[in-house]
Design an enzyme around this catalytic site. Structure first.
Site, PDB file in Angstrom:
ATOM      1  CG  ASN A  28      52.817  41.991  39.009  1.00  0.00           C
ATOM      2  OD1 ASN A  28      52.609  43.178  39.185  1.00  0.00           O
ATOM      3  ND2 ASN A  28      51.960  41.075  39.419  1.00  0.00           N
ATOM      4  CB  CYS A  40      54.394  38.664  41.431  1.00  0.00           C
ATOM      5  SG  CYS A  40      53.740  36.992  41.393  1.00  0.00           S
ATOM      6  CB  CYS A  60      41.372  46.786  34.392  1.00  0.00           C
ATOM      7  SG  CYS A  60      40.538  45.170  34.554  1.00  0.00           S
ATOM      8  CE1 TYR A  68      44.366  43.426  51.047  1.00  0.00           C
ATOM      9  CE2 TYR A  68      45.193  42.540  48.979  1.00  0.00           C
ATOM     10  CZ  TYR A  68      45.082  42.470  50.353  1.00  0.00           C
ATOM     11  OH  TYR A  68      45.699  41.446  51.026  1.00  0.00           O
ATOM     12  CB  CYS A  79      37.487  42.500  40.452  1.00  0.00           C
ATOM     13  SG  CYS A  79      38.217  44.111  40.813  1.00  0.00           S
TER      14      CYS A  79
HETATM   15  P1  AMP Z   1      37.033  37.922  52.660  1.00  0.00           P
HETATM   16  O1  AMP Z   1      36.986  37.180  53.944  1.00  0.00           O
HETATM   17  O2  AMP Z   1      37.308  36.983  51.514  1.00  0.00           O
HETATM   18  O3  AMP Z   1      35.847  38.800  52.408  1.00  0.00           O
HETATM   19  O4  AMP Z   1      38.326  38.835  52.742  1.00  0.00           O
HETATM   20  C1  AMP Z   1      38.303  40.200  52.668  1.00  0.00           C
HETATM   21  C2  AMP Z   1      39.589  40.736  53.264  1.00  0.00           C
HETATM   22  O5  AMP Z   1      40.713  40.256  52.509  1.00  0.00           O
HETATM   23  C3  AMP Z   1      39.661  42.234  53.248  1.00  0.00           C
HETATM   24  O6  AMP Z   1      40.073  42.626  54.544  1.00  0.00           O
HETATM   25  C4  AMP Z   1      40.723  42.603  52.231  1.00  0.00           C
HETATM   26  O7  AMP Z   1      41.594  43.601  52.728  1.00  0.00           O
HETATM   27  C5  AMP Z   1      41.490  41.342  52.008  1.00  0.00           C
HETATM   28  N1  AMP Z   1      41.705  41.033  50.596  1.00  0.00           N
HETATM   29  C6  AMP Z   1      41.031  41.490  49.529  1.00  0.00           C
HETATM   30  N2  AMP Z   1      41.515  40.951  48.382  1.00  0.00           N
HETATM   31  C7  AMP Z   1      42.513  40.130  48.724  1.00  0.00           C
HETATM   32  C8  AMP Z   1      43.404  39.283  48.010  1.00  0.00           C
HETATM   33  N3  AMP Z   1      43.344  39.195  46.670  1.00  0.00           N
HETATM   34  N4  AMP Z   1      44.303  38.568  48.723  1.00  0.00           N
HETATM   35  C9  AMP Z   1      44.367  38.655  50.058  1.00  0.00           C
HETATM   36  N5  AMP Z   1      43.550  39.432  50.795  1.00  0.00           N
HETATM   37  C10 AMP Z   1      42.634  40.164  50.156  1.00  0.00           C
END
Ligand code: AMP
Length: 468
Positions: free
Chosen positions: A101, A2, A440, A243, A443
């Site tokens: 947040n 957030c 941290c 990210y 993940c």
């Molecule tokens: P996936 O298909 O689940 O492997 O999605 C990976 C993609 O989602 C990458 O391009 C990341 O930039 C993006 N991403 C990573 N973490 C998140 C998140 N928490 N929420 C939304 N997008 C994410």
């Protein structure tokens, strides 16, 4: 996931908050809201994007010299307007507004206790717990009430509050989530990221320290330390740099763009590829792809174009158009990839579904080879501190080897940045060789700085219900 914003000492506080929220929109698109006022506080919140929730009229109904605002991230199940923040409550001490947040890890236990003693909750959010705890403190001053309430909560919180003509900002003792302080004319501003300061032309002063509480009122800015029972080392979320935060922001005192670029540089050293072109997965993969391309000496090009106009997609034709969702967002540039050996750089691989679709898309556009490079380590563990990562069972790297993931994604080769490599680009290697000092990275490592009770995926589902 957030965004929070606060301002004190400006004639048009609500309008400034509204602008600030625009620059924090990437932190949450589910709902947006502002509470503004002097002693009388008024609230406007709604579902959707900042631009859709507010207009001239609604902002005109939020007078006053102080305001706080919130953009909320979309999570499954709890997409309701009653959970839209900031919250505004009346208690014996007057009015209090709060925006959060992060994620409290003991919210459910506290809520059960409070409900057993008669508290009636209006939302399903963990944030409301803090206000109920404040209401029970036998003190008059809201700052003392808040400090006493926070002694009972555990987990991640960067909070902004309005109470008693004061703007209050606070970060949990580990400082998981960001919060920065700025100056705007004679007043003070708080924000998740400096991107909001640049937009409103505020001057960045510094970060709120982990375990610090700041109060802006007519007397200026004061700082307090949260009393904690145990030593709490700083544990800033590395995923903000990987990210989540905007590349034009400083978070935790560091440029997000430069951090990503350095991760890309290191990735090129650790995971080289023989290729004709380096392309990013836009937008978050761009700085690391630039770093990778420079270091590898391979031309950088935009081989995927992102549409910035895609909101939520409600229709997903099953058979007629495959990979519809990703194709709405990203499309390949045939003239960049046709006949080429392509390195695709993305910031993270979570479920693997996006990468799989991207690889197919690039091959369909003529790419001869597709080498996927990820500028972070494998995501193997869920986050309990405010980032929306899926259950462990959905994290492809939690249960598959590198080769299995590469086969699933259908790329010619796959390479991740090492944990040590990532942390060394952040200057987070201790003198004793400890990797990840100050951060941290649960993940990626499964090392959780704050205990999670029983743990496991059942626990995650319970926590995600209350996520903000
Ligand atoms: P996936 O298909 O689940 O492997 O999605 C990976 C993609 O989602 C990458 O391009 C990341 O930039 C993006 N991403 C990573 N973490 C998140 C998140 N928490 N929420 C939304 N997008 C994410």
């Amino acid at each position: 996931m957030c965004g929070v914003f606060g301002i004190h000492g400006h004639d048009e506080a609500a309008k400034i908050a509204y602008l600030g929220l625009h620059a924090l929109q990437h932190r949450g698109q589910e709902s947006a809201g502002v509470v503004a006022g002097d002693r009388t506080l008024r609230r406007h919140v709604g579902m959707g994007l900042v631009a859709d929730v507010f207009d001239e009229k609604t902002l005109g109904r939020l007078p006053g010299a102080a305001a706080i605002g919130h953009t909320r991230y979309s999570t499954a199940g709890s997409s309701e307007v009653r959970n839209a923040q900031p919250f505004l409550f009346e208690y014996s001490g007057g009015s209090v507004a709060i925006a959060h947040n992060g994620n409290l890890v003991n919210a459910e236990d506290l809520r059960n206790r409070l409900e057993a003693s008669g508290s009636i909750f209006q939302t399903s959010s963990d944030t409301e717990v803090i206000v109920h705890l404040m209401a029970k403190v036998p003190e008059f001053d809201p700052v003392n009430r808040l400090i006493a309430a926070l002694r009972q909560v555990q987990g991640a919180y960067s909070l902004v509050l309005l109470a008693d003509d004061k703007l209050i900002g606070v970060r949990d003792p580990h400082g998981f989530r960001p919060l920065v302080i700025g100056r705007l004319k004679d007043g003070y501003v708080l924000s998740s990221e400096t991107s909001a300061f640049d937009l409103i032309e505020a001057e960045y002063i510094r970060d709120v320290e982990p375990g610090e509480l700041v109060v802006a009122d007519n007397a200026g800015l004061r700082s307090f330390k949260l009393a904690t029972s145990e030593a709490a080392p700083s544990r800033f979320c590395i995923f903000e740099h990987v990210y989540f935060a905007r590349p034009d922001s400083l978070v935790n005192g560091k440029s997000v763009y430069r951090a990503r670029e350095r991760m890309g540089t290191r990735l090129a050293e650790e995971q080289p590829a023989i290729a004709d072109v380096v392309i990013p997965v836009p937008d978050s993969g761009v700085p690391s792809a630039i770093g990778y391309a420079k270091r590898a000496g391979i031309p950088f090009e935009m081989g995927l174009i992102r549409s910035h106009y895609v909101g939520r997609t409600f229709i997903e034709p099953q058979d007629s158009i495959r990979h519809f969702g990703v194709r709405l967002k990203l499309s390949p540039v045939r003239s960049v990839v046709d006949g080429k050996r392509v390195v695709v750089v993305d910031d993270s691989l979570v479920r693997g579904t996006t990468s799989r679709k991207i690889v197919k898309m690039l091959r369909a556009a003529g790419a001869r080879e597709v080498h996927l490079r990820i500028s972070a380590p494998p995501t193997t563990n869920p986050c309990f501190y405010g980032i929306d990562t899926p259950n462990r069972s959905e994290l492809v790297a939690a249960s598959h080897t590198l080769d299995e993931i590469a086969r699933y994604v259908t790329c010619d080769s796959l390479g991740y940045l090492s944990h040590e490599g990532m942390m060394s680009t952040m200057g987070a290697i201790g003198e004793d060789g400890e990797v990840g000092v100050g951060y941290c990275s649960a993940c990626f490592t499964g090392v959780y700085p704050v205990q999670l009770g029983k743990g496991g995926d059942g626990e995650l589902v319970r926590l995600r219900r209350n996520k903000v």
